[in-house]
Write an enzyme that holds these catalytic residues in place. Sequence first.
Site, PDB file in Angstrom:
ATOM      1  N   ASN A  87      -7.256  -0.269   9.771  1.00 49.85           N
ATOM      2  CA  ASN A  87      -7.070   1.181   9.740  1.00 49.85           C
ATOM      3  C   ASN A  87      -6.111   1.683  10.821  1.00 49.85           C
ATOM      4  OD1 ASN A  87      -8.038   4.128   9.395  1.00 49.85           O
ATOM      5  ND2 ASN A  87      -8.689   3.642  11.503  1.00 49.85           N
ATOM      6  N   ILE A  90       0.225   4.174  13.269  1.00 49.62           N
ATOM      7  CA  ILE A  90       0.948   5.243  13.971  1.00 49.62           C
ATOM      8  C   ILE A  90       2.074   5.762  13.075  1.00 49.62           C
ATOM      9  CG2 ILE A  90       0.530   4.402  16.327  1.00 49.62           C
ATOM     10  CD1 ILE A  90       3.422   3.209  16.250  1.00 49.62           C
ATOM     11  N   THR A  91       2.574   6.920  13.423  1.00 51.78           N
ATOM     12  CA  THR A  91       3.819   7.427  12.802  1.00 51.78           C
ATOM     13  C   THR A  91       4.841   7.654  13.914  1.00 51.78           C
ATOM     14  OG1 THR A  91       2.948   9.679  12.971  1.00 51.78           O
ATOM     15  CG2 THR A  91       2.759   8.616  10.826  1.00 51.78           C
ATOM     16  N   TYR A 152       7.562   4.184   8.255  1.00 52.17           N
ATOM     17  CA  TYR A 152       6.144   4.286   7.842  1.00 52.17           C
ATOM     18  C   TYR A 152       5.993   3.926   6.353  1.00 52.17           C
ATOM     19  CZ  TYR A 152       1.493   6.601   7.559  1.00 52.17           C
ATOM     20  OH  TYR A 152       0.161   6.903   7.388  1.00 52.17           O
TER      21      TYR A 152
HETATM   22  P1  NDP Z   1      -5.370   8.565  14.284  1.00 52.47           P
HETATM   23  O1  NDP Z   1      -4.087   8.706  15.026  1.00 52.47           O
HETATM   24  O2  NDP Z   1      -6.438   9.553  14.493  1.00 52.47           O
HETATM   25  O3  NDP Z   1      -5.982   7.126  14.559  1.00 52.47           O
HETATM   26  C1  NDP Z   1      -5.172   5.993  14.588  1.00 52.47           C
HETATM   27  C2  NDP Z   1      -5.880   4.926  15.356  1.00 52.47           C
HETATM   28  O4  NDP Z   1      -5.022   3.773  15.457  1.00 52.47           O
HETATM   29  C3  NDP Z   1      -6.233   5.329  16.776  1.00 52.47           C
HETATM   30  O5  NDP Z   1      -7.620   5.162  16.935  1.00 52.47           O
HETATM   31  C4  NDP Z   1      -5.469   4.345  17.664  1.00 52.47           C
HETATM   32  O6  NDP Z   1      -6.250   3.831  18.708  1.00 52.47           O
HETATM   33  C5  NDP Z   1      -5.200   3.205  16.726  1.00 52.47           C
HETATM   34  N1  NDP Z   1      -3.981   2.494  17.132  1.00 52.47           N
HETATM   35  C6  NDP Z   1      -2.708   2.932  17.112  1.00 52.47           C
HETATM   36  N2  NDP Z   1      -1.899   1.984  17.607  1.00 52.47           N
HETATM   37  C7  NDP Z   1      -2.680   0.932  17.959  1.00 52.47           C
HETATM   38  C8  NDP Z   1      -2.425  -0.339  18.520  1.00 52.47           C
HETATM   39  N3  NDP Z   1      -1.171  -0.773  18.810  1.00 52.47           N
HETATM   40  N4  NDP Z   1      -3.470  -1.164  18.757  1.00 52.47           N
HETATM   41  C9  NDP Z   1      -4.722  -0.758  18.480  1.00 52.47           C
HETATM   42  N5  NDP Z   1      -5.033   0.425  17.932  1.00 52.47           N
HETATM   43  C10 NDP Z   1      -4.016   1.262  17.681  1.00 52.47           C
HETATM   44  O7  NDP Z   1      -4.952   8.464  12.752  1.00 52.47           O
HETATM   45  P2  NDP Z   1      -5.815   8.650  11.427  1.00 52.47           P
HETATM   46  O8  NDP Z   1      -7.232   8.413  11.689  1.00 52.47           O
HETATM   47  O9  NDP Z   1      -5.382   9.882  10.778  1.00 52.47           O
HETATM   48  O10 NDP Z   1      -5.207   7.451  10.544  1.00 52.47           O
HETATM   49  C11 NDP Z   1      -5.870   6.228  10.347  1.00 52.47           C
HETATM   50  C12 NDP Z   1      -5.072   5.404   9.348  1.00 52.47           C
HETATM   51  O11 NDP Z   1      -4.972   6.114   8.128  1.00 52.47           O
HETATM   52  C13 NDP Z   1      -3.648   5.113   9.793  1.00 52.47           C
HETATM   53  O12 NDP Z   1      -3.294   3.799   9.413  1.00 52.47           O
HETATM   54  C14 NDP Z   1      -2.845   6.130   9.018  1.00 52.47           C
HETATM   55  O13 NDP Z   1      -1.529   5.694   8.818  1.00 52.47           O
HETATM   56  C15 NDP Z   1      -3.631   6.199   7.730  1.00 52.47           C
HETATM   57  N6  NDP Z   1      -3.451   7.429   6.981  1.00 52.47           N
HETATM   58  C16 NDP Z   1      -3.817   8.635   7.510  1.00 52.47           C
HETATM   59  C17 NDP Z   1      -3.634   9.769   6.771  1.00 52.47           C
HETATM   60  C18 NDP Z   1      -4.020  11.104   7.269  1.00 52.47           C
HETATM   61  O14 NDP Z   1      -3.749  12.061   6.550  1.00 52.47           O
HETATM   62  N7  NDP Z   1      -4.634  11.242   8.394  1.00 52.47           N
HETATM   63  C19 NDP Z   1      -3.036   9.727   5.435  1.00 52.47           C
HETATM   64  C20 NDP Z   1      -2.708   8.421   4.984  1.00 52.47           C
HETATM   65  C21 NDP Z   1      -2.912   7.324   5.743  1.00 52.47           C
HETATM   66  P3  NDP Z   1      -6.239   4.466  20.182  1.00 52.47           P
HETATM   67  O15 NDP Z   1      -6.658   5.896  19.985  1.00 52.47           O
HETATM   68  O16 NDP Z   1      -7.193   3.642  20.937  1.00 52.47           O
HETATM   69  O17 NDP Z   1      -4.812   4.351  20.639  1.00 52.47           O
END
Ligand code: NDP
Length: 246
Positions: A87, A90-91, A152
């Site tokens: 899950n 990033i963007t 992305y």
């Molecule tokens: P958030 O930004 O809230 O959460 C993303 C999470 O990814 C964070 O908890 C972050 O952890 C973790 N993360 C990022 N980079 C790393 C890394 N290098 N190593 C470990 N952990 C990492 O995003 P969302 O909850 O909205 O999105 C979750 C997923 O769903 C993503 O893949 C996103 O692309 C996808 N998605 C989201 C949509 C939306 O509308 N929200 C729509 C479609 C897809 P930490 O905080 O510890 O850095």
Amino acid sequence: MARIALITGGMGGLGEAICIKMAALGYQVVTTHSPGNTKSGEWLDSMREQGFNFHAYACDVADYDSAQACIGEIEGAMGPVDVLVNNAGITRDMTFKKMDKVNWDAVIKTNLDSVFNMTKPVCDGMVDRGWGRIINISSVNGQKGAFGQTNYSAAKAGMHGFTKALALEIARKGVTVNTISPGYIGTKMVTSIPKEVLDTKIIPQIPMGRLGKPEEVAGLVAYLASDEAAFLTGANIAINGGQHMY
Ligand code: NDP
């Protein structure tokens, strides 16, 4: 023994809802956070106050060695991972004209390489035990493309290519591999988009006229993880309020 569900990025908007849903269904929930995340203790405390005893491990999912080490630690402390939800993501949006190598690499590594990095150390064990679930969180923008998201959209489309190929390889082993492609869900990733852009450009594209809820995606994850979903593999399930049908 409760099954172990590992959700990467579980402290984010969608991840938290997935952790809560899986815990409510009786899984032992483990999550990862970025090594630089200083709020992980606070998050664990606040979840504990709400009755959820989650385990969290630092892991840079974009880094192969970090992922191997993290899975080793988790499996050593808790046991084998039964359900993996890739899950974390990033963007780094910009038009292709402005897209540089740094922002291309960051998104490909975090959203796509991470799927290899995290799946590699758990997949053989799932196959050997004859049961497992791998669920990759992609995006509607990987299915239809999106302005300013060559990085992305490429990474998210790539995730589903991975899903289909691995699903074929392990279809007879009791391990399913599926992709979920959410549309716009009301998490920080989306609510940080300027309100005017949300109201005039994004929500009007969604036939249901609203953002999705993290809990709605979490419900789909729970289904894919369940025993009832044993015949479902290699699929890309859209959950987008009707925004993109194919
Ligand atoms: P958030 O930004 O809230 O959460 C993303 C999470 O990814 C964070 O908890 C972050 O952890 C973790 N993360 C990022 N980079 C790393 C890394 N290098 N190593 C470990 N952990 C990492 O995003 P969302 O909850 O909205 O999105 C979750 C997923 O769903 C993503 O893949 C996103 O692309 C996808 N998605 C989201 C949509 C939306 O509308 N929200 C729509 C479609 C897809 P930490 O905080 O510890 O850095």
